[in-house]
Design an enzyme around this catalytic site. Structure first.
Site, short mmCIF file in Angstrom:
data_model
loop_
_atom_site.label_atom_id
_atom_site.label_comp_id
_atom_site.label_asym_id
_atom_site.label_seq_id
_atom_site.Cartn_x
_atom_site.Cartn_y
_atom_site.Cartn_z
N ASP A 99 0.87 -1.17 0.00
CA ASP A 99 0.00 0.00 0.00
C ASP A 99 0.91 1.22 0.00
OD1 ASP A 99 -2.47 1.48 0.40
OD2 ASP A 99 -3.20 -0.31 1.43
N ASP A 200 -3.22 4.56 -2.33
CA ASP A 200 -4.32 5.09 -1.54
C ASP A 200 -4.82 6.43 -2.11
OD1 ASP A 200 -5.62 4.59 1.14
OD2 ASP A 200 -4.91 6.63 1.48
N GLU A 257 -6.51 3.62 -5.82
CA GLU A 257 -7.82 3.79 -5.18
C GLU A 257 -8.34 5.16 -5.59
OE1 GLU A 257 -9.92 3.81 -0.78
OE2 GLU A 257 -8.10 4.93 -1.17
N HIS A 332 -10.76 -3.52 3.49
CA HIS A 332 -10.68 -3.11 4.90
C HIS A 332 -11.57 -1.91 5.21
CE1 HIS A 332 -8.11 -0.45 2.70
NE2 HIS A 332 -8.03 0.35 3.74
N ASP A 333 -12.18 -1.32 4.21
CA ASP A 333 -13.05 -0.15 4.42
C ASP A 333 -14.53 -0.48 4.23
OD1 ASP A 333 -10.88 1.63 4.75
OD2 ASP A 333 -10.76 2.00 2.59
C1 GLC Z 1 -8.25 5.03 1.90
C2 GLC Z 1 -7.99 3.84 2.77
C3 GLC Z 1 -8.62 4.09 4.10
C4 GLC Z 1 -8.00 5.33 4.70
C5 GLC Z 1 -8.07 6.52 3.76
C6 GLC Z 1 -7.13 7.60 4.19
O1 GLC Z 1 -9.59 5.21 1.62
O2 GLC Z 1 -8.42 2.68 2.16
O3 GLC Z 1 -8.52 3.00 4.97
O4 GLC Z 1 -8.64 5.66 5.90
O5 GLC Z 1 -7.70 6.18 2.45
O6 GLC Z 1 -5.80 7.20 4.00
#
Ligand code: GLC
Length: 558
Positions: A99, A200, A257, A332-333
């Site tokens: 990540d 991310d 992401e 994980h979200d």
């Molecule tokens: C992304 C991650 C999440 C995190 C956010 C800020 O959405 O997947 O878990 O809280 O970014 O880094």
């Protein structure tokens, strides 16, 4: 036809290190724990492991707030451990994707510590600082974790921007020195042996430097300016530069992401000739059950299958031949897929988990499995909000229940049960021993009480388990090239209970049929003579009669 790239034929497994396997009894998973479980992942058959952040972090957001990109979180192990993990994984022919959180750092990162010292500090411009406007924040942007996206820093009398918590200041990508520092760090990780990056919120890195107000903000509800900030003016320029200086230098896997992207945006990021990223994680199918009252994901709505089909099909068709999809149900979200789109009741949990896996794995794209999905782990429902650990959940509770008083505590708990990120973060359930074999100590987040039934040991002992079903799906993906390349076509779009689609190449077809209900249904579909059933979650075949959560896939020559 272009030759497929290795990552187009691969299956990825996401490990959330904190909750995977503890080896030293501190209640938190660690890198030696991942090494210990590599044979399990190899048995499942996956190709790539995506590790959620393992870098040094004060853990305001479970490691998504990094204080040193080139050091490992001590609770997870050491640099020597991560190198051991790379080596052990490579020996098993598994790749490791890290990540990479470079939209922001922790406020405890040395760069920010410097940056906040003075306006003329050499690191000042590594972050986004602005003067107050009429004694207030520079604009109305809302943080994705609630409240405002600007924090005032007494020392220099300016605000800094934080799209997430105030312990996660946003980096200033306008600054070429910052960009070079990031590329150097990425290249350093490639030298250490990493095989790819999951980036991310990477589409947030370029902000509109005019900082216009966000018209959608309503602090009376639960606002986020994330989507307004997404896909900013220079984002493609920055990613092409990153591609040139880092990504194109090695044969790695990359996935960004990217909240709020449309297929057209995704093609700009990942088009086969875009020279940016290989895949993005889009969010459209994960927001179909969002609140109808403007509270975002804080909702307890059940999804509508017609919507789900429409969204997934749109992505399948729009990217075909132009770019590459990532395929995921949860991470994980997001809540656990069997609880959200399936049926966690004991009679149906296994059937519906297999059905959902079938629907996803037969699509075009690279499938991502989230730890525990392969044994059908379910959502969690703690009695007390104080048992939750997730900053997003706790902030939303404070905001909606305590401060604004627009949601009752009882109602909010139903939202939390439906949407909290801790649903996916409860520790991995390995066996029936105390604490599910996750730790010998006290777990950082309480284990789901259903672990005596739902655990890896049980799954591996039962040849009919969800685990072996995933193993077969992964094996099929490696064997049937049509799963990678076939064109996708949705059938019976308006059917609210059954998902039917086709995959087609010049000479063969797959027909995928999935009953999303606990009822027996009759459906018409054509089956050419010579069709064979390649997989199903039922032993026998009852033709046009679909049993509860039945899924089946036929293959035939054209
Ligand atoms: C992304 C991650 C999440 C995190 C956010 C800020 O959405 O997947 O878990 O809280 O970014 O880094």
């Amino acid at each position: 036809m272009m030759k497929n790239k290795w990552w187009q034929e691969a299956v990825v497994y996401q490990v959330y290190p904190r909750s995977f396997q503890d080896t030293d009894g501190d209640g938190m998973g660690d890198i030696p724990g991942i090494i210990q479980r590599l044979p399990y992942l190899k048995k499942l058959g996956i190709d790539v492991i995506w590790l959620s952040p393992v870098y040094k972090s004060p853990n305001a957001d479970n490691g998504y707030d990094i204080s040193d990109y080139q050091a490992i979180q001590p609770a997870f192990g050491s640099m020597a451990d991560i190198k051991k993990l790379f080596k052990a994984a490579h020996e098993l022919n598994l790749k490791i994707m890290m990540d990479l959180v470079v939209n922001h750092t922790s406020d405890e990162h040395a760069w920010f510590q410097q940056s906040r010292q003075s306006k003329d500090n050499p690191y000042r411009d590594f972050y986004i600082w602005r003067d107050p406007v009429d004694g207030h924040e520079p604009n109305n942007w809302a943080s994705d974790f609630g409240g405002r996206a600007w924090a005032f820093d007494e020392q220099t009398g300016q605000y800094y921007l934080h799209i997430f918590s105030k312990k996660q200041p946003d980096l200033n990508w306008e600054n070429p020195k910052l960009r070079q520092a990031i590329y150097d760090m990425m290249n350093w990780w490639l030298e250490q042996g990493v095989d790819g990056f999951r980036m991310d919120v990477i589409n947030l890195i370029s902000k509109d430097m005019q900082f216009p107000d966000d018209p959608s903000v309503d602090f009376g509800k639960h606002s986020s300016s994330m989507e307004m900030v997404a896909n900013g003016p220079r984002v493609h320029e920055f990613l092409r530069e990153m591609n040139e200086k880092v990504l194109s230098q090695a044969d790695i896997i990359t996935v960004g992401e990217t909240p709020g992207v449309t297929p057209a945006d995704a093609i700009k990021y990942t088009g086969f000739d875009a020279h940016e990223l290989q895949m993005v994680f889009q969010f459209e199918h994960t927001v179909i059950d969002d609140s109808k009252d403007g509270l975002g994901k804080w909702s307890d709505e059940r999804f509508d299958l017609v919507d789900l089909k429409r969204v997934l099909s749109k992505w399948q068709v729009a990217l075909d031949g132009k770019a590459w999809n990532s395929l995921y149900w949860n991470n994980h979200d997001r809540p656990r897929v069997v609880s959200r789109f399936g049926d966690e009741r004991p009679a149906y949990r296994e059937l519906s988990a297999k059905m959902l896996a079938t629907v996803l794995h037969f699509m075009q794209g690279t499938p991502y499995i989230y730890q525990g999905e392969e044994i059908g782990m379910t959502n969690i429902a703690y009695d007390d909000i104080n048992e939750y650990q997730d900053i997003d959940t706790l902030n939303a509770y404070q905001d909606l229940v305590v401060n604004q008083k627009i949601v009752s505590p009882e109602k909010m708990m139903t939202y939390v049960y439906h949407s909290s990120r801790d649903n996916a973060r409860t520790p991995m359930q390995w066996d029936t021993s105390t604490q599910a074999g996750f730790t010998t100590g006290k777990p950082w987040l309480n284990i789901n009480k259903n672990y005596p039934q739902i655990n890896v040991a049980n799954a591996v002992d039962d040849s009919n388990s969800i685990f072996y079903y995933y193993q077969r799906l992964i094996k099929l993906r490696h064997e049937l090239s049509i799963m990678t390349t076939g064109h996708y076509e949705l059938l019976a779009a308006d059917d609210a209970d059954v998902y039917i689609y086709k995959r087609t190449t010049a000479d063969e077809e797959l027909l995928v049929i999935a009953n999303f209900t606990d009822k027996k249904l009759q459906r018409e579909f054509d089956l050419p003579v010579g069709s064979t059933r390649v997989i199903s979650n039922y032993v026998d075949d009852t033709g046009h009669t679909l049993r509860p959560y039945e899924a089946k896939v036929y293959r035939y020559d054209k």
